[in-house]
Design an enzyme around this catalytic site. Structure first.
Site, PDB file in Angstrom:
ATOM      1  N   ARG A 102      76.828   4.815  47.547  1.00  0.00           N
ATOM      2  CA  ARG A 102      78.225   4.991  47.141  1.00  0.00           C
ATOM      3  C   ARG A 102      78.891   6.145  47.891  1.00  0.00           C
ATOM      4  O   ARG A 102      80.108   6.138  48.086  1.00  0.00           O
ATOM      5  CB  ARG A 102      78.295   5.193  45.625  1.00  0.00           C
ATOM      6  CG  ARG A 102      77.634   6.457  45.122  1.00  0.00           C
ATOM      7  CD  ARG A 102      77.372   6.424  43.628  1.00  0.00           C
ATOM      8  NE  ARG A 102      76.347   5.451  43.284  1.00  0.00           N
ATOM      9  CZ  ARG A 102      75.973   5.160  42.034  1.00  0.00           C
ATOM     10  NH1 ARG A 102      76.545   5.789  41.020  1.00  0.00           N
ATOM     11  NH2 ARG A 102      75.041   4.268  41.797  1.00  0.00           N
ATOM     12  N   LYS A 156      61.930   8.107  45.792  1.00  0.00           N
ATOM     13  CA  LYS A 156      61.487   6.901  45.082  1.00  0.00           C
ATOM     14  C   LYS A 156      59.960   6.935  44.977  1.00  0.00           C
ATOM     15  O   LYS A 156      59.279   7.074  45.992  1.00  0.00           O
ATOM     16  CB  LYS A 156      61.914   5.647  45.833  1.00  0.00           C
ATOM     17  CG  LYS A 156      63.406   5.415  45.899  1.00  0.00           C
ATOM     18  CD  LYS A 156      63.714   4.182  46.726  1.00  0.00           C
ATOM     19  CE  LYS A 156      65.211   3.980  46.901  1.00  0.00           C
ATOM     20  NZ  LYS A 156      65.870   3.566  45.660  1.00  0.00           N
TER      21      LYS A 156
END
Length: 493
Positions: A349, A274
């Site tokens: 996920r 990020k």
């Protein structure tokens, strides 16, 4: 703070600040309010007239009184139309009154608010929750929490005119403890709340509430072939902790449920790092799903419903090292499905995939997972509304009812099966991300691949779990969002 509900005339109540709620177009000076107005020499009427107070939602008028009048502050709050009054309106009204009392250094506060639909018990619980949560301040990491200006503590909160509701107030306090636990887990930095710390929190809940706890280490997860979860965990120096906390009721449970919370105690993005400005400094909150799960577990332990509940967290960090997951790697989840990694920042996920497989093997009647899963959900629904996906209409309806009762907003989103085409891989069963469009939908479709038959719902809570400014009974930082919805879902089961 001592909270009590008492039935005494307004003219006999004594304390620092009296808060009176009015419904829109019902601002009248009859009954108890009329008696108070008379005892205060017409002050209430004067305040209403001078401010043109109509009782509209959000209206607030206050006056400081002379010491001889018995109370120091009088606050009038507008609650809006009677037919639209909700429990959430009562929470927000009590929060506004509590904030006013705190600002003006009051130690005793009184509320005269109408009952929602004539339901005194639920109304008292909502009023107590709003005040308790508004007054919570997380100052654990300040060397001088209040600086050189120590604040006066609100010592007493009296809820007037709704009868003596001892059980409702006790339940409100228990619910708030769970919400505050979730808030403080989210607020704490990643060097404090680690995967091991989450497991320790679960252990403390288990010991206090008499629940059972299993914590699987890396070797145990390897034995269960949790390749998706362990792929995320492999770069971190912190050991992964797969947490399974179980509440079993005293008798035969009428239903068996599982709640799975995403537990990324820090998300760097992995090798798909990020960048600065992306919010990487707030990624301590990427475990807000697990915080809500553990907060709900604590409340369920207090309330002891006749429902068996399994609370599951696959806790880890998503970090960078020589052992880090590469873009292009292929992982095999515990149900045998293979996943090509095209973005290491879509890691939540992967952890949830193995947790879903694990939960279904428990033979539960329904599974709900919640996660700060996608920024796309915030783009779609903003910061105040969580997304809800489920192929089961009845389960979706249960969760929306639970959210309405809690004043927490969910919007049901589509599971558009054709969108999964964008998730297919040429060399594995699927990729872990799809095209840019519909990113929160494709994330839900990914998770659906790991549930065979059990009714399942996915909650993307990325927006509402964090507040940038004070509003209602929320303070800046972690909100504890979804704790009360999860508790209501279990209680309604």
């Amino acid at each position: 703070m001592n909270i009590q509900s008492i039935d005494i005339p307004l003219t006999q109540w004594s304390g620092d600040c009296l808060v009176i709620g009015f419904l829109e177009d019902q601002v009248t000076l009859d009954g108890l309010v009329g008696d108070l107005n008379q005892s205060l020499s017409g002050l209430v009427a004067d305040l209403i007239e001078e401010a043109s107070f109509k009782g509209k939602s959000g209206e607030q008028v206050a006056a400081r009184l002379a010491p001889a009048q018995g109370i120091r502050h009088l606050v009038l709050l507008g609650l809006g139309k009677a037919e639209k009054l909700s429990l959430e309106d009562l929470r927000k009204a009590s929060a506004a009154g509590a904030r006013y009392g705190k600002k003006h250094r009051c130690t005793a506060l009184g509320f005269q608010l109408p009952a929602w639909k004539g339901e005194a018990v639920q109304s008292v619980q909502a009023i107590a929750e709003g005040a308790e949560l508004a007054l919570h301040q997380d100052q654990r990491f300040k060397s001088e929490p209040n600086g050189d200006k120590p604040e006066a503590e609100l010592e007493r909160l009296d809820i007037l005119g709704l009868g003596q509701q001892v059980a409702a107030i006790e339940r409100a306090k228990q619910v708030c403890q769970g919400v505050i636990l979730a808030r403080e887990l989210v607020n704490a930095p990643a060097n404090v709340v680690t995967p091991v710390a989450l497991a320790q929190t679960a252990r403390a809940i288990a010991e206090e509430m008499g629940m059972s706890l299993t914590v699987l280490d890396r070797a145990a997860c390897e034995d269960l072939k949790m390749g998706a979860y362990l792929g995320v965990a492999q770069a971190s120096d912190m050991p992964p902790q797969f947490i399974h906390l179980t509440y079993s009721p005293p008798g035969t449970p009428r239903r068996k449920l599982a709640i799975i919370g995403k537990g990324l105690t820090f998300d760097s993005g992995g090798l798909n790092l990020k960048p600065t400005g992306s919010g990487i400094e707030t990624m301590k909150m990427d475990m807000a799903g697990s915080a809500a799960t553990l907060g709900a577990a604590q409340v369920i332990g207090f309330l002891q419903p006749e429902v068996e509940v399994h609370f599951i967290v696959a806790a880890t960090e998503n970090m960078i090292s020589g052992k880090a997951l590469h873009p292009g790697d292929i992982l095999t989840a515990s149900n045998g499905k293979t996943i090509e990694i095209n973005n290491t920042d879509a890691e939540g996920r992967l952890t949830l995939a193995d947790a879903l497989v694990y939960a279904e093997k428990l033979g539960v009647d329904a599974i709900v997972d919640l996660a700060t899963l996608t920024g796309a959900c915030i783009i779609a629904l903003g910061n105040d509304i969580a997304g809800l996906w489920s192929p089961k209409d009845d389960l979706a309806a249960e969760l929306q009812l639970a959210g309405d009762q809690a004043g927490e907003k969910f919007w049901r989103m589509p599971l558009e099966e054709s969108y999964f085409e964008g998730m297919k891989s040429a060399i594995a069963d699927m990729k872990n991300t799809g095209p840019r469009g519909g990113g929160s939908i494709t994330a839900a479709l990914f998770l659906q691949q790991f549930v065979k038959e059990t009714p399942w719902a996915h909650l993307d809570v990325a927006g509402p779990v964090w507040a940038e400014k004070e509003s209602g009974y929320q303070n800046v930082g972690g909100t504890g969002f979804a704790v009360r919805t999860l508790v209501n879902w279990v209680l309604n089961a």
